[in-house]
Design an enzyme around this catalytic site. Structure first.
Site, PDB file in Angstrom:
ATOM      1  N   GLU A 192      10.606  70.268  24.407  1.00 15.70           N
ATOM      2  CA  GLU A 192      10.355  70.503  25.832  1.00 15.70           C
ATOM      3  C   GLU A 192      11.588  71.131  26.464  1.00 15.70           C
ATOM      4  O   GLU A 192      12.534  70.438  26.833  1.00 15.70           O
ATOM      5  CB  GLU A 192       9.993  69.186  26.536  1.00 15.70           C
ATOM      6  CG  GLU A 192       9.514  69.395  27.954  1.00 15.70           C
ATOM      7  CD  GLU A 192       9.090  68.082  28.602  1.00 15.70           C
ATOM      8  OE1 GLU A 192       7.940  68.002  29.069  1.00 15.70           O
ATOM      9  OE2 GLU A 192       9.909  67.132  28.643  1.00 15.70           O
ATOM     10  N   GLN A 193      11.577  72.433  26.566  1.00 15.46           N
ATOM     11  CA  GLN A 193      12.652  73.115  27.269  1.00 15.46           C
ATOM     12  C   GLN A 193      12.054  73.964  28.384  1.00 15.46           C
ATOM     13  O   GLN A 193      10.941  74.492  28.260  1.00 15.46           O
ATOM     14  CB  GLN A 193      13.481  73.977  26.323  1.00 15.46           C
ATOM     15  CG  GLN A 193      12.746  75.110  25.640  1.00 15.46           C
ATOM     16  CD  GLN A 193      13.696  76.135  25.055  1.00 15.46           C
ATOM     17  OE1 GLN A 193      14.547  76.668  25.758  1.00 15.46           O
ATOM     18  NE2 GLN A 193      13.564  76.401  23.764  1.00 15.46           N
TER      19      GLN A 193
END
Length: 542
Positions: free
Chosen positions: A370-371
């Protein structure tokens, strides 16, 4: 016919599957870890293409969190049975080592815009699946077979199995129908049916071989029966640049064929345009097209082939004015040029409104989970991109900025961050696949910034050279750009530098905005006025 120059889909647009429905042509291409999944472009003339949809756009269809770089959506196949569209795709969860965890699915839609259904699970025995609709009403599923026992050649052939659409599952026996040629690595199968000169039908099998690098090729075979045996084309590979190292179009393979309404045949294919002495394809794997024809021997031949042509005659006249136009993006909505990485839960990484894109700092740039990174394809060898950022980091674990990005180990990133004492500064972060352990490098010392206020950031690429700039305070208002650091190597944002050379890195360069908060507080970074400006530069080969 008018002449156009390849590619027809510039930048990261690999593994094309082409379809004609009436007067409309559609090409579906791979998106790998970029969300939403699968790009579908539309054309009326094979020359001018417009992105019309990315159909895998919700969690029930696709969730790639944890998929490594160059995994995710591989080699979609788009087809139509006279009533609805069918899209076959693979979600690859692992690609390195002896095993490939590759899960194949089918979605359908009444129109190309959708709505696209939830997926039907097909199998996991290999990747590059496609669906063939026979004229007797049967549907056949083909994919390459993976065999983890036979390293280094793990490609075991092309598998065929019937698909029962009423039961929504594969039925009957699985048969290995083709093992390819001595070039090896047979994949990317597509089936076709066509009557020969004697009026009897042939089944034709088009495959890709030689990997995705400079040995890549399109191989053709045929049989009187759908389950074989298949004989290979007299020249084996109807399209390849493997024996023409100086040809401007390289890495030609993974193709699909289409017939126009007036009976002409065209082959779309994966291609690359290498630059620099190291033959790096910064724009990634693109989609090209070649004219083809059926010979008196009932075989398909590429015009002027098998070496791919840079310039090709095509039914339409291409309008390149939009390609060279400056793009100014406002953020009341997210423009379809932009994508993000892996996650279907967009509310956790960004929001749009009031002409602003707000990124919520999550994991580090390069994370597989999750970026917060929103970016568009690099589609020109030289360009400028600039954006305004309003960001107030409190320490060195919060950073946001503009990035030229390929993957986890390939990016250049100009960040607004803070020192441990809370003073705001600019810092360049670079990640190079050649660096030991994939660790970051910091090519230049930090640049102090005013503690408050927006900062204008710019990335300038001229062929293989990348330079960052910034403007803050009164300088921002006046547009007085100041360079940050020295010249960096833009060609590192390429397949050939992705950690696996050209045979294991499959995407292309992006430019965009990113934000991280390693403190875990989801610090917001507000971006506005993003500009992408193509540049015609003497350093460009093409």
């Amino acid at each position: 016919m008018p002449t156009i120059r390849n590619p027809i889909l510039p930048g990261f647009n690999p593994d094309p599957s082409i379809l004609r429905v009436g007067d409309d042509y559609y090409v579906a291409t791979s998106t790998f870890e970029w969300y939403p999944g699968v790009q579908i472009h539309h054309s009326k003339d094979l020359a001018n293409w417009e992105l019309v949809t990315r159909p895998l756009s919700r969690k029930s269809q696709l969730d790639m969190r944890g998929d490594p770089d160059s995994c995710g959506v591989w080699a979609p196949c788009l087809s139509h049975d006279g009533e609805q569209f069918f899209l076959i795709y693979t979600d690859v969860k692992r690609k390195d080592g002896s095993f490939k965890d590759a899960h194949n699915y089918l979605v359908t839609a009444p129109t190309i815009e959708g709505p696209w259904s939830d997926p039907v699970y097909m199998n996991s025995s290999g990747f590059d699946p496609s669906l063939f609709h026979d004229d007797d009403g049967k549907k056949w599923f083909v994919n390459m077979l993976w065999d983890h026992r036979t390293r280094p050649l793990l490609f075991a052939g092309i598998a065929l199995q019937e698909y029962d659409h009423a039961q929504r599952k594969l039925i009957g026996p699985i048969k290995n129908i083709y093992q390819g040629t001595d070039l090896k690595l047979v994949e990317g199968p597509h089936l076709y049916k066509r009557n020969g000169k004697d009026g009897r039908p042939w089944y034709y099998l088009l495959t890709a071989e030689g990997g995705t690098g400079y040995e890549h090729a399109v191989t053709f075979a045929r049989s009187r029966q759908i389950d074989g045996p298949y004989e290979t084309h007299p020249i084996e590979h109807i399209l390849t640049a493997k024996d023409a190292p100086l040809n401007p179009v390289q890495r030609a393979g993974h193709g699909d064929i289409v017939e126009t309404a007036d009976g002409k045949t065209f082959l779309v294919h994966l291609m690359g345009r290498p630059t620099t002495q190291k033959r790096r394809c910064v724009l990634g794997r693109e989609t090209g097209i070649q004219e083809a024809y059926w010979g008196a021997d009932d075989w398909l031949w590429v015009k002027n082939g098998p070496v791919p042509s840079l310039e090709v005659e095509i039914p339409g006249t291409r309008d390149d004015s939009g390609y060279w136009a400056e793009q100014r993006y406002q953020f009341d909505t997210l423009h379809p040029d932009f994508q993000w990485l892996r996650t279907p839960e967009t509310e956790r990484i960004f929001s749009v409104g009031d002409n602003q894109l707000t990124l919520f700092g999550r994991e580090s740039i390069g994370s597989w989970f999750e970026q917060a990174l929103v970016a568009r394809r690099q589609t020109h060898f030289s360009y400028d991109a600039e954006v305004t950022l309003d960001f107030a980091p409190v320490d060195e674990r919060q950073f946001a900025g503009i990035t030229g990005y390929y993957g986890r180990y390939n990016f250049h990133y100009l960040t607004v961050t803070a020192h441990s004492d809370g003073k705001r500064e600019l810092l360049i972060m670079s990640s190079l696949a050649s660096h030991p352990d994939g660790k970051l490098s910091y090519p230049d010392a930090p640049v102090p910034l005013p503690q408050d206020g927006p900062v204008r950031l710019k990335i300038e690429i001229r062929g293989p050279k990348l330079q960052f700039f910034y403007a803050a305070g009164d300088a921002r208002a006046a547009g007085n750009w100041q360079p940050v650091g020295g010249t960096l190597d833009a060609s590192l944002l390429s397949d050939e530098c992705g950690g696996h050379a050209e045979h294991g890195s499959f995407t292309g360069a992006f430019v965009g905005m990113a934000a991280s908060d390693l403190n875990g507080t989801a610090k917001p970074a507000v971006f506005s006025d993003f500009v992408y400006r193509p540049v015609r530069d003497p350093s460009d080969r093409y």
